[in-house]
Design an enzyme around this catalytic site. Structure first.
Site, mmCIF file in Angstrom:
data_model
loop_
_atom_site.group_PDB
_atom_site.id
_atom_site.type_symbol
_atom_site.label_atom_id
_atom_site.label_comp_id
_atom_site.label_asym_id
_atom_site.label_seq_id
_atom_site.Cartn_x
_atom_site.Cartn_y
_atom_site.Cartn_z
ATOM 1 N N CYS A 85 -17.324 1.845 -6.539
ATOM 2 C CA CYS A 85 -16.615 2.144 -7.482
ATOM 3 C C CYS A 85 -15.645 3.299 -6.789
ATOM 4 O O CYS A 85 -14.980 3.259 -6.044
ATOM 5 C CB CYS A 85 -17.457 2.816 -8.721
ATOM 6 S SG CYS A 85 -16.382 3.207 -9.893
ATOM 7 N N HIS A 193 -20.949 -1.716 -10.475
ATOM 8 C CA HIS A 193 -22.167 -0.859 -10.284
ATOM 9 C C HIS A 193 -23.293 -1.750 -10.276
ATOM 10 O O HIS A 193 -24.065 -1.608 -11.306
ATOM 11 C CB HIS A 193 -22.008 0.188 -11.324
ATOM 12 C CG HIS A 193 -21.175 1.232 -11.197
ATOM 13 N ND1 HIS A 193 -21.223 2.548 -10.648
ATOM 14 C CD2 HIS A 193 -19.888 1.653 -11.832
ATOM 15 C CE1 HIS A 193 -20.254 3.265 -10.568
ATOM 16 N NE2 HIS A 193 -19.319 2.624 -11.563
ATOM 17 N N GLU A 195 -26.070 -0.825 -8.933
ATOM 18 C CA GLU A 195 -27.136 0.186 -9.138
ATOM 19 C C GLU A 195 -27.436 0.414 -10.765
ATOM 20 O O GLU A 195 -28.501 1.045 -10.891
ATOM 21 C CB GLU A 195 -26.897 1.335 -8.307
ATOM 22 C CG GLU A 195 -26.046 2.395 -8.902
ATOM 23 C CD GLU A 195 -24.446 2.142 -9.027
ATOM 24 O OE1 GLU A 195 -24.187 1.071 -8.642
ATOM 25 O OE2 GLU A 195 -23.732 3.130 -9.411
#
Lengths: 226, 82
Positions: A85, A193, A195
């Site tokens: 990002c 994302h 994660e």
């Protein structure tokens, strides 16, 4: 395997990134943006957030943080680098990845799950996935539309640098691009994302195959050769 | 001497400008017709201490290209404030 997660003033996804990498067996440490030595690390993650407030342009001021000089050396030596990002925006501003990220088509901040399609597996992020594999991973950005000139785009295709595409383009990115790598494949940036997609309990565990690939690249001695 | 500088940063031709497009679409509703090709950008004003006008502009251009604009998507033009 040791991975450093860089914290700029305004980063806000560093704990998610570190937690995900720890879960996958990596030793993680935070690296403040004034650090100038990354030589003890096998991999570096630039997390999401709003580095330096995103003033001027996302990533524009972060590019001049002292750590970026060390990161350029680290990347040149084949170290694994992942920009998520805002981290992707920083990598493009720093010239470690080609192109730029501009405001979303429609001018809305987008925070939602997206379906990605793996386009190439010759990067440190996508090496454990398979081409054509669909992954549900959330996005959370205002300036996520990837853009570049025709010459750069031709080079991206020619060198197989487009690693992830959106199945249903949410932001107006050129050719549905969600993530790219450098020519060598050791530096990767993506707007979604992974994660935040580590557990079905939180919506999706599809980020695991990407970060597992990144973790395995670290274990292999960081340097990624096609 | 201190030279007052203005730097205009605009998106390059061919780079989508959703902000400009949105403004353009809103204009007819306000009664403005015949307005087209709306492009948005940024203006920076600052003073540069230099020995000559050309040296001041040189400094301004350099910092405009390195920091104020991203040459991949934007064009920066530096000029002396009239």
């Amino acid at each position: 395997m040791r991975v450093g997660v860089v914290i700029f003033p305004g980063s806000n996804c560093e704990y998610d990134a570190a937690s995900a990498m720890s879960e996958l067996g990596a030793t993680t440490e935070f690296v403040w943006h004034t650090a100038t030595d990354l030589s003890h690390l096998d991999g570096v993650i630039l997390p999401g957030g709003f580095a330096h407030g995103d003033y001027l342009r996302p990533g524009a001021l972060a590019r001049f943080s002292p750590v970026m000089g060390a990161l350029a050396d680290f990347a040149k030596k084949g170290g694994a680098v992942l920009g998520i990002c805002n981290g992707f925006q920083v990598l493009t501003e720093a010239g470690l990845l080609p192109g730029a990220l501009v405001k979303n088509r429609g001018l809305t901040f987008l925070s939602m799950p997206t379906t990605l399609v793996v386009s190439s597996t010759r990067s440190v992020l996508t090496r454990a996935a398979t081409v054509g594999q669909e992954l549900v991973i959330p996005i959370n950005h205002f300036s996520g539309a990837y853009t570049c000139d025709d010459e750069t785009y031709a080079a991206l295709v020619e060198n197989d640098q487009i690693v992830l595409r959106y199945r249903d383009n949410p932001n107006g990115s050129r050719d549905d691009i969600a993530g790219i790598s450098n020519v060598a494949g050791n530096v990767v940036g993506l707007m979604p994302h992974p994660e935040r997609a580590m557990s079905t309990l939180l919506g999706s565990a599809d980020g695991r195959v990407l970060l597992e690939g990144f973790a395995s690249a670290l274990a292999d001695g960081a340097a990624f050769v096609r | 001497m201190n030279y007052p500088i203005i730097v205009d940063v605009t998106l390059r031709e061919g780079i989508a400008d959703p902000e400009g497009a949105t403004i353009e679409r809103a204009l007819p509703a306000l009664g403005f017709t015949g307005v087209a090709h709306v492009r948005t950008g940024k203006t920076f004003r600052f003073g540069v201490e230099a020995g000559s006008e050309s040296a001041a502009l040189e400094t301004a251009r350099s910092l405009a290209e390195r920091l104020l604009s991203n040459p991949v998507i934007e064009r920066a033009v530096a000029r002396l404030e009239a």
